[in-house]
Design an enzyme around this catalytic site. Structure first.
Site, PDB file in Angstrom:
ATOM      1  N   SER A 244       5.348  -7.942   3.417  1.00  0.00           N
ATOM      2  CA  SER A 244       5.879  -8.484   4.668  1.00  0.00           C
ATOM      3  C   SER A 244       6.772  -9.696   4.419  1.00  0.00           C
ATOM      4  O   SER A 244       6.644 -10.395   3.414  1.00  0.00           O
ATOM      5  CB  SER A 244       4.733  -8.875   5.602  1.00  0.00           C
ATOM      6  OG  SER A 244       4.107 -10.070   5.148  1.00  0.00           O
TER       7      SER A 244
ATOM      8  N   PHE B  31       0.804  -1.231   0.000  1.00  0.00           N
ATOM      9  CA  PHE B  31       0.000   0.000   0.000  1.00  0.00           C
ATOM     10  C   PHE B  31       0.835   1.279   0.000  1.00  0.00           C
ATOM     11  O   PHE B  31       0.337   2.351  -0.320  1.00  0.00           O
ATOM     12  CB  PHE B  31      -0.950   0.023   1.202  1.00  0.00           C
ATOM     13  CG  PHE B  31      -0.284   0.244   2.545  1.00  0.00           C
ATOM     14  CD1 PHE B  31       0.085   1.525   2.954  1.00  0.00           C
ATOM     15  CD2 PHE B  31      -0.040  -0.819   3.405  1.00  0.00           C
ATOM     16  CE1 PHE B  31       0.686   1.729   4.183  1.00  0.00           C
ATOM     17  CE2 PHE B  31       0.568  -0.616   4.637  1.00  0.00           C
ATOM     18  CZ  PHE B  31       0.929   0.664   5.027  1.00  0.00           C
TER      19      PHE B  31
ATOM     20  N   GLU C 151       9.437  -4.606  12.402  1.00  0.00           N
ATOM     21  CA  GLU C 151       9.054  -3.445  11.624  1.00  0.00           C
ATOM     22  C   GLU C 151       7.738  -2.872  12.141  1.00  0.00           C
ATOM     23  O   GLU C 151       6.736  -3.580  12.231  1.00  0.00           O
ATOM     24  CB  GLU C 151       8.918  -3.817  10.146  1.00  0.00           C
ATOM     25  CG  GLU C 151       8.698  -2.620   9.242  1.00  0.00           C
ATOM     26  CD  GLU C 151       8.694  -3.002   7.773  1.00  0.00           C
ATOM     27  OE1 GLU C 151       9.548  -2.513   7.021  1.00  0.00           O
ATOM     28  OE2 GLU C 151       7.821  -3.810   7.383  1.00  0.00           O
TER      29      GLU C 151
ATOM     30  N   CYS D   7       9.973   1.020   3.566  1.00  0.00           N
ATOM     31  CA  CYS D   7      10.945   0.021   4.001  1.00  0.00           C
ATOM     32  C   CYS D   7      12.356   0.585   4.091  1.00  0.00           C
ATOM     33  O   CYS D   7      13.250  -0.063   4.618  1.00  0.00           O
ATOM     34  CB  CYS D   7      10.922  -1.200   3.080  1.00  0.00           C
ATOM     35  SG  CYS D   7      11.439  -0.851   1.392  1.00  0.00           S
TER      36      CYS D   7
ATOM     37  N   LYS E 183      -1.595  -7.003  -8.969  1.00  0.00           N
ATOM     38  CA  LYS E 183      -2.542  -7.044  -7.852  1.00  0.00           C
ATOM     39  C   LYS E 183      -2.296  -5.764  -7.058  1.00  0.00           C
ATOM     40  O   LYS E 183      -1.354  -5.668  -6.280  1.00  0.00           O
ATOM     41  CB  LYS E 183      -2.320  -8.264  -6.959  1.00  0.00           C
ATOM     42  CG  LYS E 183      -3.256  -8.301  -5.757  1.00  0.00           C
ATOM     43  CD  LYS E 183      -2.785  -9.276  -4.700  1.00  0.00           C
ATOM     44  CE  LYS E 183      -3.634  -9.181  -3.431  1.00  0.00           C
ATOM     45  NZ  LYS E 183      -3.531  -7.872  -2.740  1.00  0.00           N
TER      46      LYS E 183
END
Length: 506
Positions: free
Chosen positions: A231, A152, A387, A286, A177
């Site tokens: 993830s 996202f 995280e 990230c 996707k």
């Protein structure tokens, strides 16, 4: 009150109504209002998108490099023309400030510019007279249908920068996707791709769906490669399942980037860089810098300076030009971040600055989390190793360089790592010894340009070839090596041996 628009999925260049009975809300992160609903596409609809990509592949892959390059040049200019429109849409659905959202779009344009060099980037190699009368050439050829599974936090850069440009430049077709939380920017770009870019139908297709339907990408024989960002848990699953089905995989996963702050650093500049890298994009990237490993003899001074600067950041509506720190993506993610802050306190970290319970006048329903600082984080605390993906800074104190780099390398993730120092020896030692795949020397966000690979290590990446750079070109292509021989009067009279002349006696 206007009805909330229900979005469609795209297969073969056509936007189609979904037959699903499950719809997912897309919210304005600053106001909390629902902007749209997107379908959790059915298995049949995902297969429809895959079929469209498969049908488009033969013609697209045979299109000349020159023609593909011309189309990419045109596409780059279309993105530039729509920069501000896309910036505002990204800011609304994700919560990035206007400057951050603009950077998201620009980081989709940069790889598109890089992909325009595909006639050069995809060149193979060749040699005449490898053995007597034999010539050999090696080419890079496309794989087929590529599946892109998108997070996202970068709705333009990741699908339309990391995935689409090199995939289609090398002759592949794509099924994206899109992230259910933030699909609108990607959908609008796809509209432009066909309506103004004029690309052939089926070259890029898009669905929104749950993990259950997306599992098809990992097992369907029509999919030749999967590129994923998300993830580590899901990345490991995608890597193991897709690879077991003979697919190429690149899985860019979680991070817990650390910075080592030495006592000889330029403290003012260092603190400013950390403010930007920790709280930029509300920490939802990230390559954020959530953990600061600082030498004990300057730790108190550094933490106080960080607290003062962080406290002055203006928190507000993402698309207010004066805002320094916008909201996080939605209520669920806000709760996730706040739960981690409380967990850190419960584990014994010292709360220096608390960003929970922030209220922005006029935007009381927005998903705001303010800058948060937790000091005295020790190795056994989970908050220092997992995280959080929010505007939270964790301080770990060490005696010296060696203790600092050992602490950093003990982390299971190795996306990026940074050192702040004016000492050339320690900078070089850090460069040599850090596990981080992307290294910053007095650079808080060491994200490379599109001409170099985004090169995470350890549990931050699973696969053989990273995104972007020459790694990206190689991921989307396979080698085809051709050996040629033409018969002449001399060769026709020779006695054929086992190796047909491709091995010559010493």
């Amino acid at each position: 009150m206007c009805d909330i628009v229900k979005m469609k999925y795209c297969a073969n260049g056509e936007w189609k109504d979904s037959k699903t009975n499950k719809w997912l809300d897309v919210s304005n992160s600053s106001t909390g209002e629902i902007m749209a609903k997107v379908p959790c596409c059915t298995r049949d609809e995902v297969e429809d998108a895959i079929a469209a990509a498969e049908n488009a592949f033969p013609e697209w892959s045979m299109l000349s490099l020159s023609k593909r390059t011309q189309m990419l040049f045109k596409w780059r200019n279309i993105l530039v023309e729509h920069l501000e429109e896309l910036t505002l849409l990204c800011s609304k659905e994700l919560g990035k400030t206007l400057n951050e959202a603009r950077g998201d779009i620009l980081k989709a344009i940069e790889p598109t510019e890089f992909a325009c060099a595909i006639p050069y980037l995809s060149q193979g190699s060749a040699s005449l007279q490898v053995t007597t009368g034999f010539d050999t050439a090696s080419y890079r050829v496309p794989l087929g249908v590529i599946a892109g599974i998108v997070p996202f936090n970068f709705p333009a850069m990741i699908p339309w920068g990391w995935m689409v440009p090199l995939a289609i430049a090398t002759g592949n077709t794509v099924v994206l996707k899109a992230a259910s939380y933030t699909p609108l920017t990607s959908m609008r770009i796809l509209e432009l791709f066909y309506n103004e870019g004029g690309f052939p139908k089926g070259v890029v297709n898009l669905v929104t769906c749950s993990r259950e339907e997306a599992e098809l990408f990992l097992t369907d024989s029509r999919i030749k490669a999967v590129t994923f960002v998300g993830s580590t848990e899901i990345g490991k699953h995608i890597y193991s399942v897709a690879a077991s089905h003979g697919k190429r995989v690149q899985a860019q996963c979680e991070a817990k980037n650390h910075a080592l702050v030495l006592d000889d650093c330029d403290l003012e500049s260092t603190t400013n860089a950390i403010i930007n890298s920790t709280y930029g994009c509300a920490g939802m990237r990230c390559m954020a810098l959530p953990v600061i490993v600082v030498q004990e003899n300057i730790a108190d001074k550094f933490v106080e300076m960080l607290r003062m600067k962080a406290s002055k950041l203006k928190i507000g509506c993402a698309y207010d030009p004066e805002t320094n720190l916008g909201p996080v993506v939605n209520e669920k993610h806000k709760k996730y971040i706040c739960d981690w802050i409380q967990r850190g306190i419960d584990e014994g970290a010292k709360l220096v600055l608390d960003g929970r319970n922030i209220r922005v006048p006029g935007y009381e329903k927005g998903f705001f989390v303010g800058p948060t600082i937790l000091d005295n984080v020790t190795p056994e605390m989970t908050i220092g190793n997992r995280e959080i993906f929010g505007p939270v800074t964790l301080i770990k104190r060490v005696k010296d360089f060696d203790e600092g780099i050992a602490m950093m390398n003990a982390n299971p993730f190795a996306n990026g790592s940074v050192i702040f120092t004016q000492n050339g020896y320690f900078a070089r030692e850090f460069e040599l010894r850090t596990d981080g795949g992307m290294v910053g020397i007095n650079v808080g966000i060491p994200v490379p340009s599109a001409y170099f690979p985004f090169s995470g290590n350890k549990d931050s990446f699973f696969g053989d070839q990273h995104v972007l750079g020459i790694d990206g070109v190689r991921f989307y292509t396979r080698a085809k090596t051709v050996t040629r021989h033409w018969y002449d009067e001399h060769s026709r009279k020779k006695v054929m041996d086992t190796w047909e002349g491709t091995v010559e006696r010493i």
